[in-house]
Scaffold this active site. Sequence first.
Site, PDB file in Angstrom:
ATOM      1  N   SER A  67      47.205  36.209  41.481  1.00 18.94           N
ATOM      2  CA  SER A  67      45.999  35.374  41.617  1.00 18.94           C
ATOM      3  C   SER A  67      45.944  34.570  42.905  1.00 18.94           C
ATOM      4  O   SER A  67      44.889  34.004  43.230  1.00 18.94           O
ATOM      5  CB  SER A  67      45.880  34.428  40.419  1.00 18.94           C
ATOM      6  N   LYS A  70      43.183  35.497  45.148  1.00 19.50           N
ATOM      7  CA  LYS A  70      41.821  35.017  44.887  1.00 19.50           C
ATOM      8  C   LYS A  70      41.359  34.031  45.966  1.00 19.50           C
ATOM      9  O   LYS A  70      40.173  33.974  46.294  1.00 19.50           O
ATOM     10  CB  LYS A  70      41.756  34.343  43.521  1.00 19.50           C
ATOM     11  N   TYR A 191      39.812  44.668  41.694  1.00 18.31           N
ATOM     12  CA  TYR A 191      40.455  43.380  41.437  1.00 18.31           C
ATOM     13  C   TYR A 191      41.939  43.558  41.111  1.00 18.31           C
ATOM     14  O   TYR A 191      42.798  42.835  41.635  1.00 18.31           O
ATOM     15  CB  TYR A 191      39.741  42.664  40.298  1.00 18.31           C
ATOM     16  N   TYR A 243      44.593  26.574  37.068  1.00 18.09           N
ATOM     17  CA  TYR A 243      43.971  26.831  35.773  1.00 18.09           C
ATOM     18  C   TYR A 243      43.884  25.590  34.893  1.00 18.09           C
ATOM     19  O   TYR A 243      43.564  24.511  35.364  1.00 18.09           O
ATOM     20  CB  TYR A 243      44.708  27.984  35.063  1.00 18.09           C
ATOM     21  N   VAL A 261      50.619  34.753  38.703  1.00 18.95           N
ATOM     22  CA  VAL A 261      51.559  35.093  37.635  1.00 18.95           C
ATOM     23  C   VAL A 261      52.719  35.958  38.120  1.00 18.95           C
ATOM     24  O   VAL A 261      53.601  36.304  37.337  1.00 18.95           O
ATOM     25  CB  VAL A 261      50.844  35.761  36.439  1.00 18.95           C
TER      26      VAL A 261
END
Length: 307
Positions: A67, A70, A191, A243, A261
Amino acid sequence: MKQVVSFDDVLAEIAVLVRPHFGKGRTAQYIPQLAGVNPNQFGMAICTIKGEEHAIGDADVSFSAQSITKLFALGLALNSIGDEVWTRVGKEPSGTPFNYLSQLEHEEGIPRNPFINAGALAVTDILLNHAAEPDALVRDFMGMLGVAHLAIDEDVAVSELETAHKNRAIANLMRSFGTITHDAEAVVEAYCRQCAVTVTCRQLARAALPLAARGFSPLIEETIFPERLTRRLNALLLTCGTYDSVGSFAYRVGLPSKSGVGGGLVAVIPDHAVVAVWAPELDRFGTSVVGAYALEYFSQLTNCSVL
């Protein structure tokens, strides 16, 4: 930032302080290729806006960026279409897990922010308007900034695609609301491949350096983001980058940060430096246990925080 000791001394002390925290988390069990990663690894790197680099441990071992990519995908999208991005994605903390579905349906397919999976899928959909392979675009962008040739781990990409059931549900839900416009499976595949980009702590610290230098990369001597956009990216990192644990993380660390992760974490010290850390064991929110402690100790030892 008040640097009270040398960065090399800080890193050496952190390496000792984090030892008791190994074994408190687990590798990402839902992605088979990540579940089997040796959990007893730790690397940390610092890159300053003056071009100085400091590293310790496994800082030059490649890991799955996940992530963290991103952040760079969002930067590309904002550079391409500007604030139009925010017509499809929000800017608010989600307060829910990164792959939560119910909130997305309740809010009619508009993701809370670009760092949860739904938001990242929307950003991928935007990039598909500009590149046939947005995963390769993100990989090459990170590589350019990190002064490195980066790769996509094909085994990790396949592993993610085989278990991407919830991401497919999210993409199809957003497709039904018109938030994404391309084929849902194509968006999910791009993705997942983007998340499988591999990077080292040293390369990651370099790649994120423009966020500490008001959008300018001292390494490639080029402006990457307008200063206004850089401030906004850092704001999103601080409020949404970890998050549903973002509040407690900001309380502990006090720096704009993004987790993945794969066990990576990157933190920005505006006008000073970027710190990247990797340790594969995760807490229940998907953030590296040892990595979070390492950044907390770094913040304490250097007296650096934006808060």
